[in-house]
Design an enzyme around this catalytic site. Sequence first.
Site, mmCIF file in Angstrom:
data_model
loop_
_atom_site.group_PDB
_atom_site.id
_atom_site.type_symbol
_atom_site.label_atom_id
_atom_site.label_comp_id
_atom_site.label_asym_id
_atom_site.label_seq_id
_atom_site.Cartn_x
_atom_site.Cartn_y
_atom_site.Cartn_z
ATOM 1 N N HIS A 36 0.796 -1.227 0.000
ATOM 2 C CA HIS A 36 0.000 0.000 0.000
ATOM 3 C C HIS A 36 0.836 1.289 0.000
ATOM 4 O O HIS A 36 0.784 2.086 -0.935
ATOM 5 C CB HIS A 36 -0.923 0.018 1.219
ATOM 6 C CG HIS A 36 -1.768 -1.193 1.385
ATOM 7 N ND1 HIS A 36 -2.887 -1.428 0.618
ATOM 8 C CD2 HIS A 36 -1.665 -2.247 2.244
ATOM 9 C CE1 HIS A 36 -3.446 -2.583 0.998
ATOM 10 N NE2 HIS A 36 -2.716 -3.082 1.978
ATOM 11 N N ASP A 37 1.548 1.510 1.095
ATOM 12 C CA ASP A 37 2.101 2.838 1.375
ATOM 13 C C ASP A 37 3.187 3.326 0.411
ATOM 14 O O ASP A 37 3.275 4.538 0.168
ATOM 15 C CB ASP A 37 2.618 2.895 2.815
ATOM 16 C CG ASP A 37 1.494 2.755 3.821
ATOM 17 O OD1 ASP A 37 0.365 3.166 3.502
ATOM 18 O OD2 ASP A 37 1.730 2.235 4.929
#
Length: 313
Positions: free
Chosen positions: A243-244
């Site tokens: 994700h990040d």
Amino acid sequence: MPVPRKIIIDTDPGQDDAVAILLALGSSELDILGITAVAGNVPLKLTENNARKICELAGRPDIKVYSGAIRPLIRELVTAEEVHGKTGLNGPDLPEPTMKLQEQHAVDYLVETLMREEAGTITLCPLGPLTNVALALIREPRIAPRIKEIVLMGGGFFEGGNITPAAEFNIYVDPHAADVVFRSGVPIVMMPLDVTHKALTTTKRIDAFRKLGTKVGLATAQMLEFFERYDEGKYGTDGGPLHDPCVIAYLLKPELFQGRHCNVTVETSSELTMGMTVIDWWGVTKRPKNAIVMRDIDHDGFFVLLVERLGRL
């Protein structure tokens, strides 16, 4: 050489947060003014510790790390040890950090820095719940027009949620903070689950990190092998979503992503859909557009960038 882009990373590490921080540290285009820790994936005592572990892993103990909000604005803290492990960085055996935590509170640091630096020069990169950013905006509303943009990981729409059927974890943990941020008028770029679920850490991609033959490469491979086991079981995929790092990748190569300008409203009243990001993708309301919402990613190009930049550390 262009002037490096000034960023502040707000984070709750988390293995994917760790990879995002490493990507930023390996990229000379970015000037990391500081890292602010927030409670989220694990409690604050661990996230502030983990941020420093990652800086030291990358050989960057000079980066200043600030501790922030210990809990959400209104609701009780929800954490995700089932995903990230008890430490938040399960996988590699990383030594305890020796670099000191800064004495100033993260929210004070955000306000002071944004008021001091030239307006329109700092990008905020929230990778976790938006508590610190919201508190800064509440404490000093004059910072809002001074922020260049906020590029954040959070939310979802077509993909639904990952902690409830409707909500993504970062927004769910502190929906009231997210509501403050999305109403702030600051330009926002949003990396929802609709993008991050297309960036899967396959076995081949994890092996590429290990083959770097460095401490950073090995630790990254170990972190991702631990991290992906939960999502592989949940989604039945080869690898878990990363994700990040999408936030940092966008700053470096925005052409890897595609999306559109939309209105995003955060649900804060219904327990059934608490933390849902209601995205007006088709423009069916008259609500003002307040975020560029990404939906697609060149996932091969994304992982090429990750391996190349982490290989510099």
